[in-house]
Write an enzyme that holds these catalytic residues in place. Sequence first.
Site, PDB file in Angstrom:
ATOM      1  N   LYS A  24      -7.670  18.593   5.737  1.00 14.28           N
ATOM      2  CA  LYS A  24      -8.198  19.932   5.984  1.00 14.28           C
ATOM      3  C   LYS A  24      -7.099  20.845   6.512  1.00 14.28           C
ATOM      4  CE  LYS A  24     -12.522  19.926   7.367  1.00 14.28           C
ATOM      5  NZ  LYS A  24     -13.468  19.484   8.393  1.00 14.28           N
ATOM      6  N   ARG A  94     -12.411  21.491  14.415  1.00 16.95           N
ATOM      7  CA  ARG A  94     -12.770  20.638  13.277  1.00 16.95           C
ATOM      8  C   ARG A  94     -11.842  19.436  13.192  1.00 16.95           C
ATOM      9  NH1 ARG A  94     -12.029  25.137   8.684  1.00 16.95           N
ATOM     10  NH2 ARG A  94     -13.572  23.942   7.509  1.00 16.95           N
ATOM     11  N   GLY A 103     -18.321  10.492   9.188  1.00 14.87           N
ATOM     12  CA  GLY A 103     -18.413   9.564  10.315  1.00 14.87           C
ATOM     13  C   GLY A 103     -17.544  10.014  11.463  1.00 14.87           C
ATOM     14  N   MET A 105     -15.954  13.392  13.788  1.00 17.12           N
ATOM     15  CA  MET A 105     -16.688  14.373  14.572  1.00 17.12           C
ATOM     16  C   MET A 105     -17.203  15.556  13.754  1.00 17.12           C
ATOM     17  SD  MET A 105     -15.622  16.516  17.862  1.00 17.12           S
ATOM     18  CE  MET A 105     -15.464  17.980  16.872  1.00 17.12           C
ATOM     19  N   ARG A 340     -10.086  21.471  -1.095  1.00 17.14           N
ATOM     20  CA  ARG A 340      -9.658  20.090  -1.370  1.00 17.14           C
ATOM     21  C   ARG A 340      -9.871  19.825  -2.853  1.00 17.14           C
ATOM     22  NH1 ARG A 340     -14.611  17.608   1.997  1.00 17.14           N
ATOM     23  NH2 ARG A 340     -16.242  18.611   0.830  1.00 17.14           N
ATOM     24  N   HIS A 456     -20.173 -17.432 -17.290  1.00 20.89           N
ATOM     25  CA  HIS A 456     -20.283 -17.430 -18.752  1.00 20.89           C
ATOM     26  C   HIS A 456     -20.937 -16.145 -19.252  1.00 20.89           C
ATOM     27  CE1 HIS A 456     -22.495 -18.307 -22.521  1.00 20.89           C
ATOM     28  NE2 HIS A 456     -21.332 -18.847 -22.858  1.00 20.89           N
ATOM     29  N   ARG A 562     -10.585 -16.274 -32.394  1.00 17.74           N
ATOM     30  CA  ARG A 562     -10.967 -17.655 -32.086  1.00 17.74           C
ATOM     31  C   ARG A 562     -11.766 -18.242 -33.238  1.00 17.74           C
ATOM     32  NH1 ARG A 562     -12.393 -15.247 -26.341  1.00 17.74           N
ATOM     33  NH2 ARG A 562     -12.980 -13.651 -27.830  1.00 17.74           N
ATOM     34  N   ARG A 618      -6.004 -18.227 -33.951  1.00 20.46           N
ATOM     35  CA  ARG A 618      -5.757 -19.437 -33.164  1.00 20.46           C
ATOM     36  C   ARG A 618      -6.427 -20.627 -33.832  1.00 20.46           C
ATOM     37  NH1 ARG A 618      -7.973 -19.814 -27.109  1.00 20.46           N
ATOM     38  NH2 ARG A 618      -9.953 -20.019 -28.187  1.00 20.46           N
ATOM     39  N   GLU A 795      -0.403 -21.786 -21.864  1.00 17.79           N
ATOM     40  CA  GLU A 795      -1.516 -21.932 -20.925  1.00 17.79           C
ATOM     41  C   GLU A 795      -1.431 -23.241 -20.146  1.00 17.79           C
ATOM     42  OE1 GLU A 795      -5.072 -21.845 -23.358  1.00 17.79           O
ATOM     43  OE2 GLU A 795      -3.968 -22.689 -25.038  1.00 17.79           O
ATOM     44  N   SER A 814       1.904 -16.285 -26.506  1.00 17.74           N
ATOM     45  CA  SER A 814       0.802 -15.478 -25.996  1.00 17.74           C
ATOM     46  C   SER A 814       0.247 -16.188 -24.768  1.00 17.74           C
ATOM     47  CB  SER A 814      -0.271 -15.328 -27.073  1.00 17.74           C
ATOM     48  OG  SER A 814      -1.335 -14.572 -26.557  1.00 17.74           O
ATOM     49  N   GLY A 816      -2.184 -17.409 -22.253  1.00 17.29           N
ATOM     50  CA  GLY A 816      -3.626 -17.575 -22.069  1.00 17.29           C
ATOM     51  C   GLY A 816      -3.840 -17.684 -20.577  1.00 17.29           C
ATOM     52  N   THR A 817      -4.006 -16.543 -19.948  1.00 19.19           N
ATOM     53  CA  THR A 817      -3.946 -16.561 -18.483  1.00 19.19           C
ATOM     54  C   THR A 817      -5.198 -17.128 -17.813  1.00 19.19           C
ATOM     55  OG1 THR A 817      -4.444 -14.216 -18.648  1.00 19.19           O
ATOM     56  CG2 THR A 817      -2.200 -14.819 -18.065  1.00 19.19           C
ATOM     57  N   ASN A 818      -6.276 -17.306 -18.557  1.00 22.98           N
ATOM     58  CA  ASN A 818      -7.429 -17.953 -17.924  1.00 22.98           C
ATOM     59  C   ASN A 818      -7.094 -19.414 -17.637  1.00 22.98           C
ATOM     60  OD1 ASN A 818      -8.744 -15.557 -18.263  1.00 22.98           O
ATOM     61  ND2 ASN A 818      -9.871 -16.215 -20.070  1.00 22.98           N
ATOM     62  N   ASP A 819      -6.686 -20.134 -18.673  1.00 25.57           N
ATOM     63  CA  ASP A 819      -6.310 -21.527 -18.460  1.00 25.57           C
ATOM     64  C   ASP A 819      -5.062 -21.652 -17.596  1.00 25.57           C
ATOM     65  OD1 ASP A 819      -8.175 -23.300 -19.567  1.00 25.57           O
ATOM     66  OD2 ASP A 819      -7.572 -22.733 -21.592  1.00 25.57           O
ATOM     67  N   CYS A 882      -3.294 -12.784 -23.962  1.00 27.75           N
ATOM     68  CA  CYS A 882      -4.668 -12.640 -24.405  1.00 27.75           C
ATOM     69  C   CYS A 882      -5.505 -13.252 -23.298  1.00 27.75           C
ATOM     70  CB  CYS A 882      -4.908 -13.330 -25.737  1.00 27.75           C
ATOM     71  SG  CYS A 882      -4.496 -15.070 -25.750  1.00 27.75           S
ATOM     72  N   TYR A 902       2.729  -6.821 -25.720  1.00 25.39           N
ATOM     73  CA  TYR A 902       1.361  -6.301 -25.838  1.00 25.39           C
ATOM     74  C   TYR A 902       0.397  -7.030 -24.918  1.00 25.39           C
ATOM     75  CZ  TYR A 902       0.439 -10.460 -28.672  1.00 25.39           C
ATOM     76  OH  TYR A 902       0.300 -11.743 -29.099  1.00 25.39           O
TER      77      TYR A 902
HETATM   78  P1  ADP Z   1     -16.933  19.394   7.103  1.00 24.07           P
HETATM   79  O1  ADP Z   1     -15.752  18.499   7.088  1.00 24.07           O
HETATM   80  O2  ADP Z   1     -18.195  18.693   7.440  1.00 24.07           O
HETATM   81  O3  ADP Z   1     -17.021  20.234   5.879  1.00 24.07           O
HETATM   82  P2  ADP Z   1     -16.011  21.769   8.429  1.00 24.07           P
HETATM   83  O4  ADP Z   1     -15.064  21.719   9.543  1.00 24.07           O
HETATM   84  O5  ADP Z   1     -15.460  22.179   7.135  1.00 24.07           O
HETATM   85  O6  ADP Z   1     -16.724  20.375   8.340  1.00 24.07           O
HETATM   86  O7  ADP Z   1     -17.111  22.789   8.889  1.00 24.07           O
HETATM   87  C1  ADP Z   1     -18.487  22.737   8.810  1.00 24.07           C
HETATM   88  C2  ADP Z   1     -18.997  24.129   8.413  1.00 24.07           C
HETATM   89  O8  ADP Z   1     -18.551  25.118   9.330  1.00 24.07           O
HETATM   90  C3  ADP Z   1     -18.475  24.551   7.068  1.00 24.07           C
HETATM   91  O9  ADP Z   1     -19.488  25.200   6.367  1.00 24.07           O
HETATM   92  C4  ADP Z   1     -17.383  25.502   7.403  1.00 24.07           C
HETATM   93  O10 ADP Z   1     -17.165  26.459   6.414  1.00 24.07           O
HETATM   94  C5  ADP Z   1     -17.874  26.148   8.664  1.00 24.07           C
HETATM   95  N1  ADP Z   1     -16.771  26.613   9.486  1.00 24.07           N
HETATM   96  C6  ADP Z   1     -15.766  25.887   9.981  1.00 24.07           C
HETATM   97  N2  ADP Z   1     -14.890  26.655  10.661  1.00 24.07           N
HETATM   98  C7  ADP Z   1     -15.353  27.914  10.583  1.00 24.07           C
HETATM   99  C8  ADP Z   1     -14.886  29.175  11.065  1.00 24.07           C
HETATM  100  N3  ADP Z   1     -13.765  29.272  11.766  1.00 24.07           N
HETATM  101  N4  ADP Z   1     -15.621  30.258  10.810  1.00 24.07           N
HETATM  102  C9  ADP Z   1     -16.768  30.146  10.103  1.00 24.07           C
HETATM  103  N5  ADP Z   1     -17.273  29.015   9.615  1.00 24.07           N
HETATM  104  C10 ADP Z   1     -16.568  27.904   9.852  1.00 24.07           C
HETATM  105 MG    MG Z   2     -15.928  21.476   5.209  1.00 20.52          MG
HETATM  106 MG    MG Z   3     -18.913  17.508   9.089  1.00 24.63          MG
END
Ligand code: ADP
Ligand code: MG
Ligand code: MG
Length: 943
Positions: A24, A94, A103, A105, A340, A456, A562, A618, A795, A814, A816-819, A882, A902
């Site tokens: 990000k 962020r 997962g 923050m 991204r 099989h 075969r 073969r 093989e 050739s 025969g990498t299984n055997d 093969c 090949y």
């Molecule tokens: P995630 O990785 O879950 O996408 P983000 O950090 O991108 O988390 O943000 C969650 C939401 O908050 C997104 O919709 C993002 O556009 C918005 N957001 C983040 N920073 C700002 C900001 N400075 N101003 C306005 N919206 C923001």
């Molecule tokens: Mg985002």
């Molecule tokens: Mg998020």
Amino acid sequence: MKATKYVYSFEEADGRNKQRFGGKGAGLAEMTRIGLPVPPGFVITTEACQEYYANGRKLPKGLMREVEEHIKRLEKKTGKFFGKPESPLFVSVRSGSAISMPGMMDTILNLGLNDGVVQGLAKATQNGRFAYDAYRRLIQLFGKVAMGLDDTDFDVILREAKKRSGAKLDTELQSKTLVGICQDYKRVIKKELGREFPQNPLKQLEIAIEAVFGSWMGKRAVDYRKEFKITPDMANGTAVNVCTMVFGNMGSDSATGVAFTRDPGTGENVLFGEYLVNAQGEDVVAGIRTPKPVLQMKDEMPEQYKELEKVRHILEKHFHEVQDFEFTIERGKLYILQTRNGKMNAAALVKTSRDMVKEKLLTKEEALLRITPDHLEQLLHRRIDQKAEVKPLAQGIPASPGAAHGKVVFDADQAERRGMLGENVILVREETKPEDIHGFFRARAILTSRGGKTSHAAVVARGMGKPCVVGCEEIAIDERNKMATVNGHRLVEGDVITVDGATGCVYEGEVPTVEPEFGPDLKTTLKWADEVRTLGVRANADTHKDAAMARKLGAEGIGLCRTERMFNAADRLPIVREMILADTAKERQEAIDKLLPMQKSDFKKILSRMQGLPVTIRLLDPPLHEFLPSVESLVWEIERLREVKKSLQQIETIPDSFKVIIEPTLQKYVPPIKHVLGELSQIKEKELFDELLQKKEDILRKVRETSEVNPMLGHRGVRLGIKYPEIYKMQIQAVLEASAELIKEGIDILPEIMVPQVCTAQELKQVHKWMDEIRGIVEKKYGICVLFQFGTMIEVVRACMRAGKLAEVTNFFSFGTNDLTQATFSFSREDAEKKFLPLYNEMQILMDNPFEILDIKGVGRLMKITMEWGKRSNPKLKVGICGEHGGNPRSVEFCHTLGLDYVSCSPYRVPVARLTAAQAKLRETRRDKTELEDPDYPFNVFF
Ligand code: ADP
Ligand code: MG
Ligand code: MG
């Protein structure tokens, strides 16, 4: 000593360094650098996160001083100030590591608000509702995310406030109510945590930064990294992005949304996305209101739409990749908040590859490298229609991709019978055996409750390109009673199910599927792959139908044909049995004479299908007993025959017994019984039973004779050829006569004869001698010269060690990498996979299943030595592989690096091999020499 720098403004940060600034942060920096409207901000590096943990979860010394410095810069730039009610500065905090990771923050928005600032904001904006709603959101998010409070308390407060004021939606709450909610929220924090919600914005920021770092080791994030094998060299710690807030919820001239630079579903070159007017970022994702398609902005906000179009082109021009980006419009002004690489489905990926080359955004090479083998695989098979929202009955191991529906049948005979009648059937078994093959031909998909990816069923289904799910243990199959139970659900013969071999899912009933897309985009991309790659790609094909398919999919020849598959056909098996069971050489020759024309016609068909391309045939490989009925079935049949014979003898005594009983009511039955007996005794007189019994017993004796303790290491391959020369001679004659006849017809053919299971050059010399003799006869008979190549499979470990000698008498090797894998590990594949390989993988004693992914360090090393020794004594030697590994992307890449001529794989994997061979070549040219000599280089076999 100069202190480490931890904080970089978006202008300063290096947008190419995701390791350091996270995905990000790098994206924000890069967009800032190329002049896109990103709100000002800064990134705290992942090194600061590593330092935080090295210090026992304490922020590195000097970090907060740097942060304050950067806040001052933001204040200068924006003319707004942290904590100043008249013109307040707000930021978002962020997380973001090198690899995007759910997962970690959640983002905290509106940081910088406090009791004083909120009043100022309400006044300045003339909008108390907006100000207090922002404050409420901050307290809630901050309390939950940064201070670790369970947010049910907040939910309760909000719900009750709504009820009291009769509001249905959050947006209907009045500012007075919101003021009260803020107060209640703060009270909850105090009560639950014994701490106040921090009023000092810098303190808020410090706590938030610590929380982001802390989330790196949170359970969800750790589990995620483990599940997806994300190692520290892929992503080490999270960065923290601090970004000036912009508000999409400041009225009808404000909005927020997410967009793709192209349609990720179709690949079409149009802006794609969704937006919400008067909303904050999270609202789009949260699904509280239904967003509108971004195209609608054309009418609603035409200026901003035009700008978005511009942004789309700038992004693609800069990143050379489809982008997925976030934007917010604050009072008419557009801001970009994230970008991204866009995730697309397979069809879109292939289409955009081709389009972006045309538009000069990508080179052909780049276009090839961005398509993964998995994506390609998806395109080559029917798949479940994504629009069908269905829940699977059960899930097993995906063994051969593709989706199909059909009626459940529990045995191969039934599959064949119903299949021939044109019914769609799915063969469902605990596991399958070679004798089930006829059922495979007629089934649309295979489902087993046991076995792994190389069982099989899996191997055969992949070879045929049929969908297959194996090891689906949730299904309990009762083959005898022709039924199964799945999670309390009963399936009987004839019930319809759908099997998805790409995911391993099994569904009840017919689920809609979509056609594979071998369209012009894919064809073009594969053509580019062919231009790039140096590794040849052939197919394993046993019949002319397979050969035609292989050719259509781009195979440059057949690397393995075969001949035993031809022996298994229903009209041949009895003759093959005659050949095996013959007592005298004369009897054997008679059977063989019947087989010769059949094999010849098979070879003619395949060779002419592959006109202009090589075909490796073969000679017979499997142990002979594979063509004979099993001992159990023979014993059972003999017993039944004996019983019937005995019963018959007993029935014959009935009329005489009746005569003894002088009972008139019974006497009248004597004539009809005699009548029946009369006909039965004919069977007896003709000694039909005895003949049949005799025959069966003969077969049983033979089967017992040929049975072996360990047949796969027993009398098979060239060993069989040496003991019964008539068989190999017949096959050689069939190949050469087929060739001669085709040459006469003017067809350009390239036959190659390959000997299996060779361990010494003496074996090859023997076969070669027969070949010379037969060739002389054939050439004389047809009056032409027949050219062909002669080679051996590699093989057996001894063959590797004697490669130099073998190469002296052959044109090609050739692998025969299984055997060869079985021989190198001394693992019997089936046993290994059933008994201990899963455990080995789990304990990481072995990283992969070597029968699926070629073992580079062991088997690969053996291959390298073999090839070197072989080429030393015969520089013209051609070397290929093969066997199933030939279609596995990683193994294909290794084969390229090794310099094989090949790979040969099942026809359906040919496109994947073509793509991966090209990718291997491209990656290789991008690697420098030192990397190739690096012990950690994955294909370096000598370390
Ligand atoms: P995630 O990785 O879950 O996408 P983000 O950090 O991108 O988390 O943000 C969650 C939401 O908050 C997104 O919709 C993002 O556009 C918005 N957001 C983040 N920073 C700002 C900001 N400075 N101003 C306005 N919206 C923001
Ligand atoms: Mg985002
Ligand atoms: Mg998020």
